[in-house]
Design a protein around this motif. Structure first.
Motif, PDB file in Angstrom:
ATOM      1  N   GLY A  18       0.813  -1.213   0.000  1.00 13.80           N
ATOM      2  CA  GLY A  18       0.000   0.000   0.000  1.00 13.80           C
ATOM      3  C   GLY A  18       0.843   1.257   0.000  1.00 13.80           C
ATOM      4  O   GLY A  18       0.484   2.264  -0.633  1.00 13.80           O
ATOM      5  N   SER A  19       1.970   1.216   0.677  1.00 12.29           N
ATOM      6  CA  SER A  19       2.853   2.384   0.739  1.00 12.29           C
ATOM      7  C   SER A  19       3.614   2.609  -0.556  1.00 12.29           C
ATOM      8  O   SER A  19       3.718   3.736  -1.047  1.00 12.29           O
ATOM      9  CB  SER A  19       3.862   2.226   1.890  1.00 12.29           C
ATOM     10  N   LEU A  32      -0.330  -4.875  -6.690  1.00  9.21           N
ATOM     11  CA  LEU A  32      -1.530  -5.583  -6.254  1.00  9.21           C
ATOM     12  C   LEU A  32      -1.156  -6.490  -5.096  1.00  9.21           C
ATOM     13  O   LEU A  32      -0.326  -7.382  -5.238  1.00  9.21           O
ATOM     14  CB  LEU A  32      -2.136  -6.429  -7.386  1.00  9.21           C
ATOM     15  N   VAL A  33      -1.743  -6.227  -3.941  1.00  8.53           N
ATOM     16  CA  VAL A  33      -1.569  -7.091  -2.774  1.00  8.53           C
ATOM     17  C   VAL A  33      -2.814  -7.962  -2.689  1.00  8.53           C
ATOM     18  O   VAL A  33      -3.912  -7.468  -2.490  1.00  8.53           O
ATOM     19  CB  VAL A  33      -1.400  -6.271  -1.477  1.00  8.53           C
ATOM     20  N   ILE A  71      -5.759 -12.399  -9.589  1.00  3.62           N
ATOM     21  CA  ILE A  71      -4.629 -11.475  -9.708  1.00  3.62           C
ATOM     22  C   ILE A  71      -4.673 -10.776 -11.061  1.00  3.62           C
ATOM     23  O   ILE A  71      -4.519  -9.550 -11.152  1.00  3.62           O
ATOM     24  CB  ILE A  71      -3.286 -12.214  -9.499  1.00  3.62           C
ATOM     25  N   VAL A  72      -4.882 -11.539 -12.119  1.00  3.80           N
ATOM     26  CA  VAL A  72      -4.969 -10.949 -13.455  1.00  3.80           C
ATOM     27  C   VAL A  72      -6.142  -9.963 -13.526  1.00  3.80           C
ATOM     28  O   VAL A  72      -6.018  -8.876 -14.086  1.00  3.80           O
ATOM     29  CB  VAL A  72      -5.093 -12.054 -14.536  1.00  3.80           C
ATOM     30  N   ALA A  73      -7.266 -10.328 -12.938  1.00  2.00           N
ATOM     31  CA  ALA A  73      -8.440  -9.459 -12.959  1.00  2.00           C
ATOM     32  C   ALA A  73      -8.213  -8.167 -12.174  1.00  2.00           C
ATOM     33  O   ALA A  73      -8.733  -7.112 -12.550  1.00  2.00           O
ATOM     34  CB  ALA A  73      -9.651 -10.202 -12.393  1.00  2.00           C
ATOM     35  N   THR A  79      -5.295  -1.792  -5.570  1.00  5.76           N
ATOM     36  CA  THR A  79      -4.026  -2.051  -4.893  1.00  5.76           C
ATOM     37  C   THR A  79      -4.155  -3.235  -3.949  1.00  5.76           C
ATOM     38  O   THR A  79      -3.239  -4.031  -3.813  1.00  5.76           O
ATOM     39  CB  THR A  79      -3.562  -0.809  -4.114  1.00  5.76           C
ATOM     40  N   MET A  80      -5.295  -3.368  -3.283  1.00  2.00           N
ATOM     41  CA  MET A  80      -5.526  -4.508  -2.386  1.00  2.00           C
ATOM     42  C   MET A  80      -6.805  -5.216  -2.792  1.00  2.00           C
ATOM     43  O   MET A  80      -7.806  -4.578  -3.074  1.00  2.00           O
ATOM     44  CB  MET A  80      -5.615  -4.054  -0.939  1.00  2.00           C
TER      45      MET A  80
END
Length: 129
Positions: A18-19, A32-33, A71-73, A79-80
């Motif tokens: 996020g940071s 992407l987390v 993940i791809v989507a 971001t999360m």
């Protein structure tokens, strides 16, 4: 209890992702987390028969390809990402209850879980042989 390294590492990755997302967005890099619900992998191998919480988690586990698709989507869109009802449920819980309150409840009563008692019995640091 019983997941100290797992949960603290997940918290670090979430906060770090996020940071850093804002710092590198202008370079065209998306972060992407993924917060997946349980995934059917070898992660549980050799432990699921020992811990009831893992047995329960395995019932809700999805295959790795489900996570890959998510993940791809999500890449470039968020971001999360909370995948599955377990992650989503925890997110809602922490919106309804103050996270410090949840931590306080877990730290005061977590030792009462059967899984914790099993881990203590097997702990070399606590005198198991």
């Amino acid at each position: 209890p019983t997941s100290t390294l797992y949960s603290s590492t997940k918290a670090f990755i979430s906060n770090f992702g996020g940071s850093i997302a804002g710092d590198i967005k202008d370079a065209g890099i998306d972060v992407l987390v993924m917060h997946p619900s349980p995934v059917a992998t070898n992660f549980y191998k050799g432990t699921s028969d020992q811990m009831s919480t893992l047995k329960t988690a395995m019932k809700a586990a999805v295959g790795p390809m489900v996570i890959a698709d998510q993940i791809v989507a999500g890449a470039g869109r968020v971001t999360m990402w909370d995948q599955g009802y377990v992650s989503f449920g925890m997110r809602v819980l922490l919106k309804l209850l103050d996270p410090a309150f949840v931590v306080e409840i877990i730290s005061r009563f977590g030792y009462l879980s059967g899984d914790h008692a099993t881990m203590v019995k097997k702990s070399v640091l606590r005198g198991a042989k």
